[in-house]
Design an enzyme around this catalytic site. Structure first.
Site, short mmCIF file in Angstrom:
data_model
loop_
_atom_site.label_atom_id
_atom_site.label_comp_id
_atom_site.label_asym_id
_atom_site.label_seq_id
_atom_site.Cartn_x
_atom_site.Cartn_y
_atom_site.Cartn_z
N LEU A 108 41.99 44.83 37.96
CA LEU A 108 42.25 43.55 38.81
C LEU A 108 41.18 44.05 39.87
CD1 LEU A 108 45.82 42.62 38.71
CD2 LEU A 108 43.95 41.15 37.56
N ASP A 109 40.50 43.13 40.56
CA ASP A 109 39.54 43.42 41.61
C ASP A 109 40.54 43.57 42.81
OD1 ASP A 109 39.49 40.98 43.06
OD2 ASP A 109 38.58 40.06 41.42
N ILE A 110 39.69 44.22 43.81
CA ILE A 110 40.74 44.58 44.97
C ILE A 110 41.38 43.20 45.51
CG2 ILE A 110 38.60 44.30 46.67
CD1 ILE A 110 39.54 46.82 48.19
N ASN A 111 40.88 42.23 45.65
CA ASN A 111 41.59 40.95 46.20
C ASN A 111 42.46 40.14 45.32
OD1 ASN A 111 39.96 41.05 48.67
ND2 ASN A 111 38.42 40.16 47.49
#
Length: 315
Positions: A108-111
Site C-alpha cells: 500500500l502506498d504511504i498515504n
C-alpha cells in the site's frame, strides 16, 4: 530423495520468486554444504545453505509452521523493511521471528491505509501476489468529484495507463455527502497506485483509500490502526486454498497465543498513530497502556467491514 528443490526452498523462505532464485543460483551466489549449487539440486534438514555467504536457516516444508498476520496499516508508514529517508515502516510493529522472516503480501502506498497481510511462507506470499492467481483485492475509496455512469463504465471496461491496460472488476457507490463520496472497488492486480491512477484517468482525485479485504480475508472489525492480529488455522487455510497450496501440519494458533488473540478480539487494543514510539511493539506485546487515541475514519467501509469469520461462514 532429499526434501525439495533448492530454488523452491529459497522462494519458500521469502528470498524471492522461484524464477529469481534460479537466476541467483545461476550467478553462482548459492552454496550447499560448501559446494557451488546448481538449479535442480535438492536439499534437506541439516544441509548448510548460503546465499552470498550468508547462512540461510533451512526448515523442511512439512515441519515449518505456517503463520499469517493481518495488519491495519496507518497513513505515513512505508511498505518496506528499510527506508532511506528514515520514515517509519510497516515492519517495525510486527513481532520478531527467530530464524525466520515476515514476507509482505502486496503493498500500500504511504498515504493509503487498511489491510496488509504478512506471512513467514515466501511461496504462499508469491502466489497470493502473482497476477496469474487472480486474487481479488477490495478497497473503500473516497473520491473528490462525481463518478458518472460513463466514468464507472470506462473504469470497469479498461483504461490504458502508462504501464498497460487496467480496470476494476467491480465498482459500487458507498455513500457520503457533499463533494466527497465513497466507492467500493475490486480488482485482481497490485500495480503501483493502480486504484488512484484509474480514478485520476477520469479527472477525479482520491482523498482517502482503505483496503478492506485481500482474497477472502476481510479487515477484522476489532482491529485498530497500527495493530496486528495473527490468523488461526481456518483463515490461513482459506488463503492456501485460493492458491492451491497444501495445508501444513501445526498451522494456526495454540495455547497462550490463541488465548491472547481471543482477549484482543473481545477487548480491542487502542489505535496507534504513526508518530508513536517505533519500538513499543517490536516484541509483539499488547501495550494496553498506550496513550494513542483511536482514530475514527467516518468511512462506511471501516464501520461496516465484516470480520473474517463472518465472511467465511456466509460463503
Amino acid at each position: 530423495m532429499k526434501d525439495e528443490k533448492l530454488q523452491k526452498a529459497l522462494a519458500r523462505m521469502g528470498l524471492g520468486s522461484r524464477r529469481q532464485m534460479e537466476e541467483v543460483i545461476k550467478a553462482g551466489r548459492v552454496t550447499v554444504n560448501n559446494g557451488p549449487a546448481t538449479i535442480g539440486d535438492r536439499v534437506e534438514q541439516g544441509d548448510e545453505i548460503r546465499v552470498d555467504g550468508r547462512q540461510i536457516k533451512y526448515t523442511a516444508e512439512n515441519e515449518k509452521r505456517r503463520r499469517v498476520l493481518a495488519y491495519y496499516k496507518p497513513e505515513g508508514e512505508v511498505c518496506s523493511a528499510n527506508d532511506p529517508e528514515g520514515r517509519p515502516t510497516v515492519f517495525e510493529r510486527l513481532p520478531k521471528l527467530t530464524h525466520d522472516r515476515w514476507v509482505m503480501v502486496g503493498r500500500l502506498d504511504i498515504n493509503s491505509t487498511g489491510l496488509l497481510l504478512f506471512t513467514n511462507d515466501g511461496e504462499m506470499a508469491h502466489r497470493l501476489m502473482h497476477p496469474s492467481s487472480e486474487v481479488t483485492r477490495e478497497y473503500a475509496v473516497r473520491v473528490l468529484g462525481e463518478v458518472t455512469p460513463d466514468m464507472a463504465r470506462a473504469m470497469t471496461t479498461g483504461v490504458m495507463l502508462e504501464d498497460g491496460l487496467a480496470k476494476f472488476d467491480d465498482i459500487k457507490e458507498g455513500g457520503g455527502e457533499g463533494v466527497n463520496k465513497w466507492h467500493h472497488v475490486q480488482l485482481k492486480e497490485g500495480r503501483n497506485r493502480e486504484v488512484r491512477r484509474l480514478f485520476e484517468s477520469q479527472g477525479l482525485k482520491v482523498s482517502r483509500l482503505l483496503r478492506t479485504s485481500y482474497g477472502n480475508i476481510a479487515l477484522p472489525k476489532e482491529l485498530r490502526t497500527g495493530r496486528f492480529l495473527e490468523l488461526d488455522r481456518k483463515d490461513i487455510n482459506t488463503l492456501t486454498d485460493l492458491v492451491n497450496l497444501r495445508p501444513r501440519y501445526g498451522t494456526g494458533l495454540h495455547g497462550a497465543a490463541k488465548e491472547k488473540q481471543e482477549r484482543i478480539k473481545n477487548k480491542p487494543l487502542k489505535a496507534r498513530r504513526t508518530t508513536d514510539s517505533r519500538s513499543d511493539n517490536r516484541s509483539g506485546s499488547d501495550n494496553r497502556n498506550s496513550s494513542a487515541k483511536p482514530k475514527t475514519s467516518g468511512s462506511p467501509a471501516s464501520r461496516g467491514t465484516r470480520n473474517t469469520r463472518d465472511r467465511n461462514d456466509k460463503r
